[in-house]
Design a protein around this motif. Structure first.
Motif, PDB file in Angstrom:
ATOM      1  N   SER A   1      -1.613   8.546  23.094  1.00 35.07           N
ATOM      2  CA  SER A   1      -1.499   7.638  22.063  1.00 35.07           C
ATOM      3  C   SER A   1      -0.115   6.865  22.166  1.00 35.07           C
ATOM      4  O   SER A   1      -0.233   5.962  21.399  1.00 35.07           O
ATOM      5  CB  SER A   1      -1.960   8.302  20.535  1.00 35.07           C
ATOM      6  N   ASN A   2       0.734   7.337  22.973  1.00 37.47           N
ATOM      7  CA  ASN A   2       2.008   6.595  23.214  1.00 37.47           C
ATOM      8  C   ASN A   2       1.627   5.221  24.186  1.00 37.47           C
ATOM      9  O   ASN A   2       1.034   5.178  24.889  1.00 37.47           O
ATOM     10  CB  ASN A   2       3.022   7.559  23.796  1.00 37.47           C
ATOM     11  N   ARG A   3       2.682   4.300  23.809  1.00 41.39           N
ATOM     12  CA  ARG A   3       2.333   2.873  24.586  1.00 41.39           C
ATOM     13  C   ARG A   3       3.553   2.607  25.651  1.00 41.39           C
ATOM     14  O   ARG A   3       3.693   1.480  25.860  1.00 41.39           O
ATOM     15  CB  ARG A   3       2.188   1.642  23.587  1.00 41.39           C
ATOM     16  N   MET A   4       4.425   3.570  26.033  1.00 42.50           N
ATOM     17  CA  MET A   4       5.488   3.236  26.606  1.00 42.50           C
ATOM     18  C   MET A   4       4.891   2.998  28.074  1.00 42.50           C
ATOM     19  O   MET A   4       4.098   3.774  28.453  1.00 42.50           O
ATOM     20  CB  MET A   4       6.341   4.217  26.594  1.00 42.50           C
ATOM     21  N   PRO A   5       5.646   2.109  28.730  1.00 41.01           N
ATOM     22  CA  PRO A   5       4.920   1.804  30.132  1.00 41.01           C
ATOM     23  C   PRO A   5       5.190   2.774  31.032  1.00 41.01           C
ATOM     24  O   PRO A   5       4.322   3.074  31.983  1.00 41.01           O
ATOM     25  CB  PRO A   5       5.650   0.341  30.804  1.00 41.01           C
ATOM     26  N   LEU A   6       6.022   3.556  31.233  1.00 41.08           N
ATOM     27  CA  LEU A   6       6.307   4.826  32.071  1.00 41.08           C
ATOM     28  C   LEU A   6       6.081   6.114  31.351  1.00 41.08           C
ATOM     29  O   LEU A   6       6.810   6.538  30.473  1.00 41.08           O
ATOM     30  CB  LEU A   6       7.629   4.813  32.806  1.00 41.08           C
ATOM     31  N   GLN A   7       4.945   6.872  31.750  1.00 38.16           N
ATOM     32  CA  GLN A   7       4.665   8.082  31.405  1.00 38.16           C
ATOM     33  C   GLN A   7       4.281   9.071  32.490  1.00 38.16           C
ATOM     34  O   GLN A   7       3.552   8.691  33.256  1.00 38.16           O
ATOM     35  CB  GLN A   7       3.550   8.101  30.348  1.00 38.16           C
ATOM     36  N   PHE A   8       5.039  10.175  32.481  1.00 38.12           N
ATOM     37  CA  PHE A   8       4.543  11.145  33.228  1.00 38.12           C
ATOM     38  C   PHE A   8       5.032  12.697  32.668  1.00 38.12           C
ATOM     39  O   PHE A   8       5.506  12.756  31.751  1.00 38.12           O
ATOM     40  CB  PHE A   8       5.668  10.886  34.757  1.00 38.12           C
ATOM     41  N   SER A   9       4.389  13.491  33.719  1.00 39.06           N
ATOM     42  CA  SER A   9       4.668  15.120  33.351  1.00 39.06           C
ATOM     43  C   SER A   9       5.489  15.837  34.464  1.00 39.06           C
ATOM     44  O   SER A   9       5.787  15.321  35.395  1.00 39.06           O
ATOM     45  CB  SER A   9       3.259  15.770  33.302  1.00 39.06           C
ATOM     46  N   ALA A  10       6.207  16.808  33.786  1.00 41.54           N
ATOM     47  CA  ALA A  10       7.150  17.545  34.666  1.00 41.54           C
ATOM     48  C   ALA A  10       6.971  19.077  34.499  1.00 41.54           C
ATOM     49  O   ALA A  10       6.760  19.204  33.212  1.00 41.54           O
ATOM     50  CB  ALA A  10       8.598  17.088  34.624  1.00 41.54           C
ATOM     51  N   GLY A  11       6.956  19.766  35.516  1.00 43.63           N
ATOM     52  CA  GLY A  11       7.089  21.197  35.168  1.00 43.63           C
ATOM     53  C   GLY A  11       6.677  21.638  36.625  1.00 43.63           C
ATOM     54  O   GLY A  11       6.686  21.033  37.786  1.00 43.63           O
ATOM     55  N   THR A  12       6.587  22.959  36.741  1.00 47.13           N
ATOM     56  CA  THR A  12       6.496  23.730  38.092  1.00 47.13           C
ATOM     57  C   THR A  12       4.921  24.097  38.271  1.00 47.13           C
ATOM     58  O   THR A  12       4.655  24.749  39.260  1.00 47.13           O
ATOM     59  CB  THR A  12       7.099  25.164  38.066  1.00 47.13           C
ATOM     60  N   ASP A  13       4.029  23.667  37.285  1.00 46.27           N
ATOM     61  CA  ASP A  13       2.468  23.875  37.417  1.00 46.27           C
ATOM     62  C   ASP A  13       2.065  22.733  38.269  1.00 46.27           C
ATOM     63  O   ASP A  13       2.481  21.767  38.299  1.00 46.27           O
ATOM     64  CB  ASP A  13       1.981  23.983  36.055  1.00 46.27           C
ATOM     65  N   CYS A  14       1.101  23.277  38.960  1.00 43.94           N
ATOM     66  CA  CYS A  14       0.176  22.197  39.546  1.00 43.94           C
ATOM     67  C   CYS A  14      -0.452  21.233  38.645  1.00 43.94           C
ATOM     68  O   CYS A  14      -1.016  21.416  37.537  1.00 43.94           O
ATOM     69  CB  CYS A  14      -1.128  22.944  40.368  1.00 43.94           C
ATOM     70  N   GLY A  15      -0.296  19.934  39.230  1.00 48.18           N
ATOM     71  CA  GLY A  15      -0.867  18.734  38.244  1.00 48.18           C
ATOM     72  C   GLY A  15       0.238  17.896  37.704  1.00 48.18           C
ATOM     73  O   GLY A  15       0.061  16.930  37.220  1.00 48.18           O
ATOM     74  N   ALA A  16       1.395  18.514  37.900  1.00 49.31           N
ATOM     75  CA  ALA A  16       2.738  17.648  37.294  1.00 49.31           C
ATOM     76  C   ALA A  16       3.125  16.841  38.127  1.00 49.31           C
ATOM     77  O   ALA A  16       3.203  16.856  39.547  1.00 49.31           O
ATOM     78  CB  ALA A  16       3.778  18.616  36.976  1.00 49.31           C
ATOM     79  N   SER A  17       3.139  15.533  37.766  1.00 55.72           N
ATOM     80  CA  SER A  17       3.804  14.502  38.458  1.00 55.72           C
ATOM     81  C   SER A  17       5.058  14.749  39.133  1.00 55.72           C
ATOM     82  O   SER A  17       5.090  14.115  40.138  1.00 55.72           O
ATOM     83  CB  SER A  17       3.766  13.274  37.469  1.00 55.72           C
ATOM     84  N   LEU A  18       6.145  15.398  38.328  1.00 51.64           N
ATOM     85  CA  LEU A  18       7.157  15.832  39.206  1.00 51.64           C
ATOM     86  C   LEU A  18       7.348  17.146  39.054  1.00 51.64           C
ATOM     87  O   LEU A  18       7.287  17.738  37.907  1.00 51.64           O
ATOM     88  CB  LEU A  18       8.386  15.063  38.067  1.00 51.64           C
TER      89      LEU A  18
END
Length: 257
Positions: free
Chosen positions: A51-68
């Motif tokens: 629901s957030n409108r920021m232009p850059l959104q990504f996920s981070a972590g050690t789990d599979c599926g994280a962008s970083l």
């Protein structure tokens, strides 16, 4: 925390019950937070930034599926670059939650926002951990952090609390029909036992304390005064020599008189 273990638990009836409350709160909390860069640390399989409108959104972590792919306590992200950080159930499943909060403080811009969710140890969910035969399963394997302690940690990092709430007041029964019997606890939880929700949410803003040096008006005070030349001047102009000769002649005549 095993990502597969967590994924399987969220697919159960109790997990879906919790996920519905979490998604509802994050949708409301991040909708009106503005900026350019937002990051979700942990649980990349669920988009709590939708629901957030920021232009850059990504996920981070050690789990599979994280962008970083990165550990939460040492993020390869530039300092002061994030406008929003959300952490769904990260601190209680990490050995160094203090370092994670320090990293969040580092990567946030001044006046940046952080939204955290965690399991409340002072609740029926927290008490349920001690009666589980398999305490190695998610989420009972976590080290639940009290809300008051988390607030103290954030205050030490100069975060200001700006919002929050608790939810999931019903006992963590696996079967939906048993939770339905105690649904009245969910409706009256905020009024009668506000600190006993199974899950809490906390919003905070990063503040930076500094000072502005006020300088005296030295430039204005020295503007009308003559200054010594920084280099010797060359007098090659004949008019200047004539003036010097005339001044000397006048001085001699005045002495004779």
């Amino acid at each position: 925390m095993s990502a597969q273990n967590a994924q399987q638990w969220f697919e159960t009836s109790l997990g879906k019950y919790l996920l519905a409350h979490e998604q509802s709160y994050f949708d409301q909390a991040v909708a009106n937070i503005f900026g350019y860069n937002a990051i979700q640390i942990g649980l990349p399989q669920f988009n709590f930034l939708r629901s957030n409108r920021m232009p850059l959104q990504f996920s981070a972590g050690t789990d599979c599926g994280a962008s970083l792919r990165a550990a939460a306590d040492f993020m390869p992200i530039e300092s002061g670059s994030m406008d929003l950080v959300i952490m769904p159930h990260v601190l209680e499943f990490n050995e160094n939650p203090h370092q994670i909060l320090r990293e969040v403080h580092r990567i946030l811009i001044p006046e940046g926002h952080v939204v955290i969710s965690g399991f409340n140890p002072l609740s029926l969910w927290g008490a349920n951990r001690y009666f589980k035969p398999a305490r190695s399963d998610f989420p009972w394997c976590g080290n639940f952090i009290a809300l008051s302690r988390l607030k103290d940690w954030l205050k030490l990092l100069d975060f200001e609390m700006t919002g929050g709430r608790l939810c999931c007041y019903t006992p963590p029964f696996k079967r939906e029909k048993w939770r339905a019997y105690f649904n009245f606890m969910e409706a009256a939880g905020d009024r009668w036992w506000p600190i006993s929700g199974g899950v809490y949410f906390l919003q905070a803003t990063k503040h930076m304390h500094g000072m502005h040096i006020i300088k005296p008006g030295w430039k204005n005070a020295l503007a009308g005064k003559k200054r010594i030349a920084s280099a010797a001047q060359r007098f090659n102009d004949n008019s200047i020599e004539k003036k010097l000769h005339i001044n000397g002649y006048n001085q001699i005549n005045s002495d004779k008189q």
